[in-house]
Enzyme design. Structure first.
Site, short mmCIF file in Angstrom:
data_model
loop_
_atom_site.label_atom_id
_atom_site.label_comp_id
_atom_site.label_asym_id
_atom_site.label_seq_id
_atom_site.Cartn_x
_atom_site.Cartn_y
_atom_site.Cartn_z
N LYS A 13 0.83 -1.22 0.00
CA LYS A 13 0.00 0.00 0.00
C LYS A 13 0.86 1.26 0.00
O LYS A 13 0.66 2.18 -0.79
CB LYS A 13 -0.92 0.02 1.24
CG LYS A 13 -1.82 -1.20 1.36
CD LYS A 13 -2.70 -1.14 2.60
CE LYS A 13 -1.98 -1.16 3.93
NZ LYS A 13 -1.30 -2.41 4.27
N ARG A 88 -9.42 0.80 9.23
CA ARG A 88 -8.96 -0.56 9.53
C ARG A 88 -10.03 -1.34 10.28
O ARG A 88 -9.83 -2.52 10.59
CB ARG A 88 -7.76 -0.50 10.48
CG ARG A 88 -6.47 -0.04 9.89
CD ARG A 88 -5.73 -1.19 9.26
NE ARG A 88 -4.43 -1.45 9.82
CZ ARG A 88 -3.32 -0.79 9.51
NH1 ARG A 88 -3.34 0.22 8.69
NH2 ARG A 88 -2.18 -1.15 10.01
N ARG A 123 11.93 -5.23 4.47
CA ARG A 123 11.63 -3.79 4.28
C ARG A 123 12.59 -2.91 5.08
O ARG A 123 12.91 -3.18 6.23
CB ARG A 123 10.20 -3.49 4.72
CG ARG A 123 9.91 -1.99 4.69
CD ARG A 123 8.45 -1.66 4.82
NE ARG A 123 7.83 -2.25 5.97
CZ ARG A 123 6.51 -2.31 6.15
NH1 ARG A 123 5.70 -1.81 5.23
NH2 ARG A 123 6.00 -2.86 7.22
N ARG A 155 11.61 -1.05 10.76
CA ARG A 155 10.56 -0.73 11.73
C ARG A 155 10.56 -1.72 12.89
O ARG A 155 10.83 -2.91 12.70
CB ARG A 155 9.20 -0.78 11.03
CG ARG A 155 8.83 0.54 10.39
CD ARG A 155 7.63 0.48 9.51
NE ARG A 155 6.49 -0.27 10.03
CZ ARG A 155 5.34 -0.38 9.37
NH1 ARG A 155 5.18 0.20 8.19
NH2 ARG A 155 4.35 -1.08 9.88
N ARG A 166 -0.06 -9.12 13.39
CA ARG A 166 -0.72 -8.08 12.57
C ARG A 166 -1.66 -8.72 11.54
O ARG A 166 -2.72 -8.19 11.24
CB ARG A 166 0.32 -7.21 11.88
CG ARG A 166 0.97 -6.20 12.84
CD ARG A 166 2.33 -5.73 12.39
NE ARG A 166 2.35 -5.00 11.15
CZ ARG A 166 3.46 -4.75 10.45
NH1 ARG A 166 4.63 -5.17 10.89
NH2 ARG A 166 3.39 -4.09 9.33
P1 AP5 Z 1 4.82 -1.65 1.81
O1 AP5 Z 1 4.40 -0.81 0.67
O2 AP5 Z 1 5.66 -1.01 2.87
O3 AP5 Z 1 3.56 -2.40 2.44
P2 AP5 Z 1 2.29 -1.82 3.19
O4 AP5 Z 1 1.09 -2.50 2.60
O5 AP5 Z 1 2.30 -0.32 3.21
O6 AP5 Z 1 2.57 -2.45 4.62
P3 AP5 Z 1 2.61 -1.86 6.09
O7 AP5 Z 1 3.30 -2.90 6.94
O8 AP5 Z 1 3.12 -0.47 6.16
O9 AP5 Z 1 1.14 -1.89 6.44
P4 AP5 Z 1 0.56 -1.96 7.78
O10 AP5 Z 1 -0.81 -1.72 7.34
O11 AP5 Z 1 0.73 -3.14 8.64
O12 AP5 Z 1 1.40 -0.86 8.63
P5 AP5 Z 1 1.00 0.59 9.07
O13 AP5 Z 1 2.21 1.41 9.04
O14 AP5 Z 1 -0.21 1.05 8.34
O15 AP5 Z 1 5.60 -2.92 1.20
C1 AP5 Z 1 6.23 -3.87 2.04
C2 AP5 Z 1 7.60 -4.22 1.46
O16 AP5 Z 1 7.43 -4.95 0.24
C3 AP5 Z 1 8.47 -3.00 1.10
O17 AP5 Z 1 9.80 -3.27 1.47
C4 AP5 Z 1 8.36 -2.86 -0.42
O18 AP5 Z 1 9.55 -2.35 -0.94
C5 AP5 Z 1 8.09 -4.29 -0.86
N1 AP5 Z 1 7.16 -4.39 -1.99
C6 AP5 Z 1 5.98 -3.71 -2.11
N2 AP5 Z 1 5.35 -4.07 -3.24
C7 AP5 Z 1 6.14 -4.98 -3.87
C8 AP5 Z 1 6.01 -5.74 -5.09
N3 AP5 Z 1 4.96 -5.64 -5.87
N4 AP5 Z 1 7.01 -6.61 -5.39
C9 AP5 Z 1 8.08 -6.74 -4.58
N5 AP5 Z 1 8.27 -6.04 -3.42
C10 AP5 Z 1 7.29 -5.18 -3.06
O19 AP5 Z 1 0.54 0.33 10.58
C11 AP5 Z 1 1.45 0.00 11.59
C12 AP5 Z 1 0.72 -0.09 12.92
O20 AP5 Z 1 0.12 1.19 13.23
C13 AP5 Z 1 -0.47 -1.07 12.96
O21 AP5 Z 1 -0.05 -2.39 13.26
C14 AP5 Z 1 -1.32 -0.46 14.08
O22 AP5 Z 1 -0.80 -0.73 15.35
C15 AP5 Z 1 -1.17 1.04 13.83
N6 AP5 Z 1 -2.17 1.60 12.91
C16 AP5 Z 1 -1.96 2.18 11.69
N7 AP5 Z 1 -3.12 2.57 11.15
C17 AP5 Z 1 -4.10 2.23 12.03
C18 AP5 Z 1 -5.51 2.36 12.02
N8 AP5 Z 1 -6.15 2.91 10.99
N9 AP5 Z 1 -6.18 1.90 13.10
C19 AP5 Z 1 -5.56 1.35 14.16
N10 AP5 Z 1 -4.22 1.19 14.22
C20 AP5 Z 1 -3.50 1.62 13.16
#
Ligand code: AP5
Length: 209
Positions: A13, A88, A123, A155, A166
């Site tokens: 994402k 979420r 990552r 991270r 997660r």
């Molecule tokens: P990346 O693009 O970083 O993946 P992502 O989908 O953004 O994953 P996240 O881990 O950031 O999502 P998340 O939803 O768990 O974390 P968030 O920060 O929102 O890609 C991953 C890797 O793969 C990268 O290294 C990239 O280079 C590689 N890649 C990507 N696409 C590729 C492809 N096609 N081919 C090959 N490689 C590829 O949330 C973190 C924490 O915050 C949560 O656990 C929670 O505690 C809290 N939080 C955040 N938002 C909320 C909410 N709305 N409500 C409650 N808690 C929340």
């Protein structure tokens, strides 16, 4: 154009959003990034959120909803945004509706758990630019040659044990949003196991269709 990017952790994402904003002028709003910034700054919100984030749990709805509403009220959001990682939960989605935030499309990124775990352990994020990279050659994008290693950080929640938690949170609390947005006729399925360039093209095609 206001978009939601929905999908499990590691689906891509954030990476796709970073590429889409370059071409469209949309703003990327990542609730994960906003929460990590609050933790780093040691704000009241950050202190409350840290424990949940480190253990792979979702931060309580009221905290995240207030933070998001404050962010989208800012001037730079007037021309459209990508919500990356919000909503979420069903209450978070209902809060968007209650605040009369118009959503045009919801991109639903589909990818297997094994691929998620692999991508997440490789990552790294640039401390200076916030750009997302991956150190595994088969993932993308890789850091450019000569990129200083001490600029790349991992991270705290990017280890296999926390990622598995997660994923459980995702299945229990976030996946019901797929049905929620199908009913609203906003959902677009995206195959997120493809190559990065192909996914970016699919998302752009979906935006302009
Ligand atoms: P990346 O693009 O970083 O993946 P992502 O989908 O953004 O994953 P996240 O881990 O950031 O999502 P998340 O939803 O768990 O974390 P968030 O920060 O929102 O890609 C991953 C890797 O793969 C990268 O290294 C990239 O280079 C590689 N890649 C990507 N696409 C590729 C492809 N096609 N081919 C090959 N490689 C590829 O949330 C973190 C924490 O915050 C949560 O656990 C929670 O505690 C809290 N939080 C955040 N938002 C909320 C909410 N709305 N409500 C409650 N808690 C929340």
């Amino acid at each position: 154009m206001n978009l939601i990017f929905l999908g499990p952790p590691g689906a891509g994402k954030g990476t796709i959003a970073q590429q889409i904003v370059e071409d469209t002028g949309l703003i990327q709003i990542s609730t994960g990034d906003l929460l990590r910034a609050a933790v780093k700054e040691g704000t009241e919100l950050g202190k409350k959120a840290k424990e949940y984030m480190d253990s792979g749990k979702l931060v309580p709805d009221d905290l995240v909803i207030n933070m998001l509403k404050e962010r989208i009220a800012k001037d730079d959001c007037k021309n459209g945004f990508i919500l990356d990682g919000f909503p979420r939960t069903i209450p978070q989605a209902d809060a968007l509706g209650a605040a009369e935030v118009e959503i045009d499309k919801v991109m639903n990124f589909n990818v297997s758990d094994d691929l998620v775990i692999h991508r997440i352990t490789g990552r790294r994020t640039s401390k200076s630019t916030g750009k997302i990279y991956n150190i595994y050659p088969e993932c993308a994008p890789n850091p450019p040659e000569g990129h200083p290693e001490n600029d790349l950080q991992q991270r705290a929640d990017d280890n296999e044990e926390v990622v598995k938690k997660r994923l459980v949170q995702y299945r229990e609390q976030t996946e019901p949003l797929i049905g929620y947005y199908i009913k609203k006729e906003l959902l677009v399925d995206i195959d997120a196991a493809k190559k990065l360039d192909e996914i970016v093209a699919d998302v752009k095609a979906a935006i302009s269709s």
